[in-house]
Design a protein around this motif. Sequence first.
Motif, PDB file in Angstrom:
ATOM      1  N   UNK A 260       0.834  -1.205   0.000  1.00  0.00           N
ATOM      2  CA  UNK A 260       0.000   0.000   0.000  1.00  0.00           C
ATOM      3  C   UNK A 260       0.865   1.250   0.000  1.00  0.00           C
ATOM      4  N   UNK A 261       1.918   1.253   0.816  1.00  0.00           N
ATOM      5  CA  UNK A 261       2.826   2.395   0.845  1.00  0.00           C
ATOM      6  C   UNK A 261       3.512   2.626  -0.484  1.00  0.00           C
ATOM      7  N   UNK A 262       3.912   1.540  -1.129  1.00  0.00           N
ATOM      8  CA  UNK A 262       4.570   1.648  -2.424  1.00  0.00           C
ATOM      9  C   UNK A 262       3.653   2.300  -3.457  1.00  0.00           C
ATOM     10  N   UNK A 263       2.396   1.902  -3.455  1.00  0.00           N
ATOM     11  CA  UNK A 263       1.434   2.494  -4.393  1.00  0.00           C
ATOM     12  C   UNK A 263       1.214   3.979  -4.090  1.00  0.00           C
ATOM     13  N   UNK A 264       1.167   4.323  -2.809  1.00  0.00           N
ATOM     14  CA  UNK A 264       1.031   5.732  -2.439  1.00  0.00           C
ATOM     15  C   UNK A 264       2.244   6.531  -2.896  1.00  0.00           C
ATOM     16  N   UNK A 265       3.427   5.936  -2.742  1.00  0.00           N
ATOM     17  CA  UNK A 265       4.648   6.598  -3.190  1.00  0.00           C
ATOM     18  C   UNK A 265       4.682   6.816  -4.691  1.00  0.00           C
ATOM     19  N   UNK A 266       3.997   5.949  -5.429  1.00  0.00           N
ATOM     20  CA  UNK A 266       3.903   6.089  -6.885  1.00  0.00           C
ATOM     21  C   UNK A 266       2.854   7.100  -7.311  1.00  0.00           C
ATOM     22  N   UNK A 267       2.184   7.690  -6.308  1.00  0.00           N
ATOM     23  CA  UNK A 267       1.222   8.739  -6.622  1.00  0.00           C
ATOM     24  C   UNK A 267      -0.226   8.299  -6.693  1.00  0.00           C
ATOM     25  N   UNK A 268      -0.513   7.050  -6.342  1.00  0.00           N
ATOM     26  CA  UNK A 268      -1.890   6.564  -6.376  1.00  0.00           C
ATOM     27  C   UNK A 268      -2.678   7.159  -5.213  1.00  0.00           C
ATOM     28  N   UNK A 269      -3.915   7.589  -5.448  1.00  0.00           N
ATOM     29  CA  UNK A 269      -4.729   8.110  -4.335  1.00  0.00           C
ATOM     30  C   UNK A 269      -5.152   6.984  -3.394  1.00  0.00           C
ATOM     31  N   UNK A 270      -5.359   7.325  -2.125  1.00  0.00           N
ATOM     32  CA  UNK A 270      -5.667   6.321  -1.108  1.00  0.00           C
ATOM     33  C   UNK A 270      -6.872   5.449  -1.454  1.00  0.00           C
ATOM     34  N   UNK A 271      -8.008   5.999  -1.914  1.00  0.00           N
ATOM     35  CA  UNK A 271      -9.150   5.125  -2.244  1.00  0.00           C
ATOM     36  C   UNK A 271      -8.810   4.087  -3.308  1.00  0.00           C
ATOM     37  N   UNK A 272      -8.016   4.484  -4.295  1.00  0.00           N
ATOM     38  CA  UNK A 272      -7.608   3.539  -5.345  1.00  0.00           C
ATOM     39  C   UNK A 272      -6.684   2.462  -4.780  1.00  0.00           C
ATOM     40  N   UNK A 273      -5.800   2.853  -3.878  1.00  0.00           N
ATOM     41  CA  UNK A 273      -4.895   1.892  -3.250  1.00  0.00           C
ATOM     42  C   UNK A 273      -5.685   0.852  -2.473  1.00  0.00           C
ATOM     43  N   UNK A 274      -6.624   1.308  -1.659  1.00  0.00           N
ATOM     44  CA  UNK A 274      -7.420   0.387  -0.838  1.00  0.00           C
ATOM     45  C   UNK A 274      -8.244  -0.550  -1.699  1.00  0.00           C
ATOM     46  N   UNK A 275      -8.800  -0.040  -2.781  1.00  0.00           N
ATOM     47  CA  UNK A 275      -9.595  -0.887  -3.671  1.00  0.00           C
ATOM     48  C   UNK A 275      -8.730  -1.962  -4.329  1.00  0.00           C
ATOM     49  N   UNK A 276      -7.523  -1.591  -4.711  1.00  0.00           N
ATOM     50  CA  UNK A 276      -6.639  -2.550  -5.382  1.00  0.00           C
ATOM     51  C   UNK A 276      -6.118  -3.617  -4.428  1.00  0.00           C
ATOM     52  N   UNK A 277      -6.015  -3.292  -3.133  1.00  0.00           N
ATOM     53  CA  UNK A 277      -5.479  -4.244  -2.163  1.00  0.00           C
ATOM     54  C   UNK A 277      -6.448  -5.393  -1.922  1.00  0.00           C
ATOM     55  N   UNK A 278      -7.726  -5.095  -1.792  1.00  0.00           N
ATOM     56  CA  UNK A 278      -8.723  -6.140  -1.576  1.00  0.00           C
ATOM     57  C   UNK A 278      -8.696  -6.747  -0.188  1.00  0.00           C
ATOM     58  N   UNK A 279      -7.829  -6.266   0.691  1.00  0.00           N
ATOM     59  CA  UNK A 279      -7.726  -6.753   2.068  1.00  0.00           C
ATOM     60  C   UNK A 279      -7.484  -5.567   2.992  1.00  0.00           C
ATOM     61  N   UNK A 280      -7.700  -5.780   4.281  1.00  0.00           N
ATOM     62  CA  UNK A 280      -7.505  -4.710   5.250  1.00  0.00           C
ATOM     63  C   UNK A 280      -6.023  -4.327   5.332  1.00  0.00           C
ATOM     64  N   UNK A 281      -5.743  -3.040   5.319  1.00  0.00           N
ATOM     65  CA  UNK A 281      -4.392  -2.523   5.514  1.00  0.00           C
ATOM     66  C   UNK A 281      -4.385  -1.862   6.893  1.00  0.00           C
ATOM     67  N   UNK A 282      -3.983  -2.624   7.910  1.00  0.00           N
ATOM     68  CA  UNK A 282      -4.100  -2.155   9.283  1.00  0.00           C
ATOM     69  C   UNK A 282      -3.287  -0.891   9.546  1.00  0.00           C
ATOM     70  N   UNK A 283      -2.191  -0.709   8.828  1.00  0.00           N
ATOM     71  CA  UNK A 283      -1.335   0.442   9.074  1.00  0.00           C
ATOM     72  C   UNK A 283      -2.028   1.769   8.861  1.00  0.00           C
TER      73      UNK A 283
END
Length: 346
Positions: A260-283
């Motif tokens: 999730x952090x890597x995707x954020x570092x690449x400039x992806x917005x948080x909602x898109x990151x969470x949707x792509x993960x498909x699992x809980x990101x506790x951090x």
Amino acid sequence: MFSKAAVLVAGSWGTALASVLADKGIQVSLWTRNEKQMDEINREHKNERFLPGISLSANIQATTDMKEAVSGAQAVIMVAPSSAVREVSRQLKQYWTKDMLVVHATKGFETESLKRISTVISEELGCQEGHIVVLSGPSHAEEVVKRCPTTVVVASLEEEQAKRAQDLFMNNFFRVYTNRDLVGVELAGALKNIIALGAGMSDGLGFGDNAKAALLTRGLAEITRIGVEMGANPLTFSGLAGIGDLVVTATSQHSRNWRAGSLLGQGKPLPEVLESMGMVVEGIRTTKAAHTMSEKYGVQMPIATQLYHVLFEDMPAKTAVEALMGRDRKTEMEVMSQETWEQWHT
């Protein structure tokens, strides 16, 4: 002697721990709310969404009936997301008995109250917090189910409960140590997810190994600082639950927090990151909790603070890193207050 255990719920880590127990000949009842997932586990011995390509033991049987899952079990293992722990514990109370061992392996906080997971469970079950055991340490589910050598720690305020958990889980590829520092083990397991997000973000920005090494080192100091102020033993953060779990979570692509952090570092917005993960990101939830805790206890947590700005205030990741690098000069040994240092050395 354990003949049956209930595992709540059937995510990747819950399924991996169920596999450890099944390998010891223990009958495992794996509770899930999802009937389709239950049928897949029972008929095909697979849990493809969370652990693709893995064959599960026939000793694992899934159910959507909490009463069926817990009935006759000598141990209950709680592996629900932090946001669901109170609700699942409330359901468990109807069927739990005081002779059952209760272990949780959830790495987070109840965000609204800032309570540790063992506190939440004990409140709902109506038992002393010393009855609860936490399991933590460097342990990717994807490796545990493949029987890769793994070492974890179980902690409880009551030593006998920790030893029972050690006996429950330990086998020839899953080594278990005990620890009396329940607070430290829980805090370390939760807070390292923040640093793992930051490490992934650093990698996503292409900053290299130097930056990540510094982030992990200063992140561990940050975790230790708040942990000690909350009553933890500083030595816990040098052990499996601390530096061990931090390294494995912050450096591996198995880690959903790192991804999730890597995707954020690449400039992806948080909602898109969470949707792509498909699992809980506790951090992500833990970052919000840590930001509040930092203010509550008056402890500086610069990495958590900057991540909070990125996650919840739309600060660009690169700006957050620049803010960290441009902080006032410090001495490296500023880990805890003088008052707390003296407390631990007298």
